[in-house]
Design a protein around this motif. Structure first.
Motif, PDB file in Angstrom:
ATOM      1  N   UNK A 157      -2.226  -6.413  -6.978  1.00 13.71           N
ATOM      2  CA  UNK A 157      -3.671  -5.271  -7.134  1.00 13.71           C
ATOM      3  C   UNK A 157      -4.088  -4.284  -6.109  1.00 13.71           C
ATOM      4  N   UNK A 158      -3.501  -4.813  -4.674  1.00 11.89           N
ATOM      5  CA  UNK A 158      -2.735  -3.809  -4.040  1.00 11.89           C
ATOM      6  C   UNK A 158      -1.806  -2.706  -4.068  1.00 11.89           C
ATOM      7  N   UNK A 159      -0.344  -3.633  -4.632  1.00  8.07           N
ATOM      8  CA  UNK A 159       0.335  -2.206  -4.681  1.00  8.07           C
ATOM      9  C   UNK A 159       0.187  -1.773  -5.913  1.00  8.07           C
ATOM     10  N   UNK A 160      -0.835  -1.865  -6.513  1.00 10.11           N
ATOM     11  CA  UNK A 160      -1.098  -0.742  -8.102  1.00 10.11           C
ATOM     12  C   UNK A 160      -1.439   1.029  -7.375  1.00 10.11           C
ATOM     13  N   UNK A 161      -2.223   0.378  -6.037  1.00  8.83           N
ATOM     14  CA  UNK A 161      -2.549   1.714  -5.168  1.00  8.83           C
ATOM     15  C   UNK A 161      -2.116   2.257  -3.583  1.00  8.83           C
ATOM     16  N   UNK A 162      -2.028   0.735  -4.062  1.00  7.81           N
ATOM     17  CA  UNK A 162      -1.368   1.051  -1.883  1.00  7.81           C
ATOM     18  C   UNK A 162       0.152   0.089  -1.529  1.00  7.81           C
ATOM     19  N   UNK A 163       1.566   0.298  -2.121  1.00 11.41           N
ATOM     20  CA  UNK A 163       2.471  -0.631  -1.950  1.00 11.41           C
ATOM     21  C   UNK A 163       2.416  -0.836  -0.442  1.00 11.41           C
ATOM     22  N   UNK A 164       2.284   0.142   0.404  1.00 10.78           N
ATOM     23  CA  UNK A 164       3.083  -0.437   1.664  1.00 10.78           C
ATOM     24  C   UNK A 164       2.048  -0.837   2.295  1.00 10.78           C
ATOM     25  N   UNK A 165       0.413  -0.925   2.159  1.00  8.68           N
ATOM     26  CA  UNK A 165      -0.144  -2.201   2.270  1.00  8.68           C
ATOM     27  C   UNK A 165       0.194  -3.172   1.516  1.00  8.68           C
ATOM     28  N   UNK A 166       0.230  -3.376   0.277  1.00 15.55           N
ATOM     29  CA  UNK A 166       0.705  -4.479  -0.112  1.00 15.55           C
ATOM     30  C   UNK A 166       1.714  -5.659   0.548  1.00 15.55           C
ATOM     31  N   UNK A 167       2.904  -4.700   1.271  1.00 16.70           N
ATOM     32  CA  UNK A 167       3.923  -5.225   1.593  1.00 16.70           C
ATOM     33  C   UNK A 167       3.452  -6.324   3.288  1.00 16.70           C
ATOM     34  N   UNK A 168       3.006  -5.448   3.527  1.00 16.63           N
ATOM     35  CA  UNK A 168       2.653  -5.957   5.545  1.00 16.63           C
ATOM     36  C   UNK A 168       1.620  -7.150   4.542  1.00 16.63           C
TER      37      UNK A 168
END
Ligand SMILES: Cc1cc2nc3c(=O)[nH]c(=O)nc-3n(C[C@H](O)[C@H](O)[C@H](O)COP(=O)(O)OP(=O)(O)OC[C@H]3O[C@@H](n4cnc5c(N)ncnc54)[C@H](O)[C@@H]3O)c2cc1C
Length: 384
Positions: free
Chosen positions: A76-87
């Motif tokens: 769900x996070x990577x859909x919009x903001x992949x860099x936050x998904x990686x954090x």
């Protein structure tokens, strides 16, 4: 066979979707991408939702291990903001999952409650300038002196090393070991330890999530920091293999999210953009591209769901996790590139987000084991 999301997963998905809508508006993500800045404030807000506890047992203040729940968060996070998904991956997987699976009781007590709260981040330092796909050739050494290891060498492309608190680092503790993987140890190195220095590598995408060169110069690390305790000296490779499948799963989840985000951009544009007196989505060529993209995304989701289920239930999943990593990340790349084509010239303009999805997608078939290495694993499991 039940393909419906469990109620707790549906609620989690809804919570993370609301978070993304409120806290990660498109304009902010664009701004952060341009600044190439680590999104610490957003991560703190994300941790406040409690999702950083999804890989951590309840006795260490987590929510109990729920791999599919953690996959939903990454997606769900990577859909919009992949860099936050990686954090989030650094918190829930590099830290939470690894320590919960391989740490000893003292390490679990020390790190897991803080990981569950989102107070600390871990990076995962395997790759070296001369040991990438062939990670077992690592040359960074740890020489035992009394109750410490003196670490020397270098790692490269380490995600978030500069803002992590600890690095799970693959070091060579027995130079003579044969085969060579038997001389490797995983050591928890504090990222700010004396003798550790870092430099960010400039890269194409995943802006805000750094990739660092890390230099170790006579870094003294307590022997008690061997992951799992001192009896795991020279047993790091086996520990790594034990967590590899989950690592494949988490990168696959990043791929799924990126693919979905790029798809939403492309389908929205295809419905709006008019040429020859009709929306371009009415042209069969474009409609078929979108139909293929959607099918690939749903197929990736199924492999990921199955892999998460196998891993959650401690069943063999080497082939499934390699297929999930290979397929979902290649789908992300394909969908983002096809999406760019659907945008025509505007796809190449920085003011539209599809270019960011292209830049972000390109690393996914490389990081965490390349597509070629995933195919090697699959082929080996097929007896080839
Ligand atoms: C943005 C980013 C973030 C990363 N984050 C991390 C991290 O946090 N921690 C970490 O440890 N590493 C990280 N990596 C490193 C990543 O895991 C490696 O780049 C990857 O494993 C490949 O290693 P390499 O780059 O040395 O390529 P190489 O291993 O040199 O491979 C080069 C090419 O040869 C192919 N190849 C190599 N061996 C074989 C083979 N046996 N069969 C077929 N083809 C083969 C590869 O598929 C590739 O196409 C990151 C990389 C990037 C770009």
């Amino acid at each position: 066979m039940d393909f419906a999301l469990k109620e707790e997963h549906r609620m989690l998905q809804e919570t993370v979707r609301k978070f993304v809508k409120k806290e990660c508006p498109r304009e902010l993500v664009r701004e952060l991408d341009e600044k190439d800045e680590f999104p610490r404030t957003l991560f703190v807000k994300l941790a406040d939702l409690g999702v950083t506890g999804l890989t951590i047992p309840t006795e260490y203040d987590g929510l109990g291990r729920d791999l599919y729940g953690a996959v939903i968060v990454v997606e769900e996070i990577s859909k919009r903001y992949p860099a936050l998904g990686w954090v989030y991956v650094m918190s829930a997987f590099y830290g939470g999952e690894n320590i919960a699976k391989s740490g000893n009781t003292a390490q679990k007590k020390m790190y897991l409650p803080r990981l569950a709260e989102g107070k600390i981040l871990f990076s995962y330092a395997l790759t070296e300038p001369n040991a990438g796909s062939d990670a077992s050739s690592a040359q960074t050494t740890g020489v035992k002196k009394g109750d410490q290891y003196i670490v020397n060498g270098s790692k490269t492309f380490i995600t978030g090393a500069d803002y992590s608190d600890y690095m799970i680092t693959l070091i060579r503790t027995d130079k003579k070991a044969s085969p060579k993987y038997k001389g490797l140890t995983l050591l928890i190195v504090p990222s700010k330890a004396e003798g550790v220095s870092m430099k960010q590598i400039k890269k194409l995408g995943y802006k805000g999530s750094s990739a660092c060169e890390v230099l170790f110069e006579n870094v003294a690390v307590p022997a008690s920091n061997v992951l799992g305790g001192s009896e795991f000296e020279n047993r790091g490779w086996a520990q790594l293999m034990d967590t590899l499948e989950v690592e494949h799963l988490e990168v696959a989840a990043c791929g799924l999210g990126v693919a979905e985000g790029a798809f939403e951009e492309a389908v929205g544009y295809a419905k709006e953009r008019q040429q020859f007196g009709q929306p371009i989505g009415k042209f069969q060529a474009i409609a078929h591209m979108l139909a293929e993209m959607y099918t690939e995304i749903e197929a990736a989701r199924l492999i990921i769901q199955r892999t998460a289920w196998l891993l959650q239930n401690n069943k063999p999943s080497a082939i499934e996790s390699a297929m999930a990593k290979y397929y979902a990340t290649e789908v992300a790349k394909n969908v983002a590139l096809q999406g760019m084509q659907i945008f025509g010239g505007y796809g190449y303009a920085m003011e539209y987000d599809i270019q960011r999805y292209v830049r972000d997608s390109l690393v996914l078939p490389i990081g965490g084991g390349t597509s070629q290495i995933m195919k090697n694993i699959i082929a080996r499991k097929l007896g080839l």
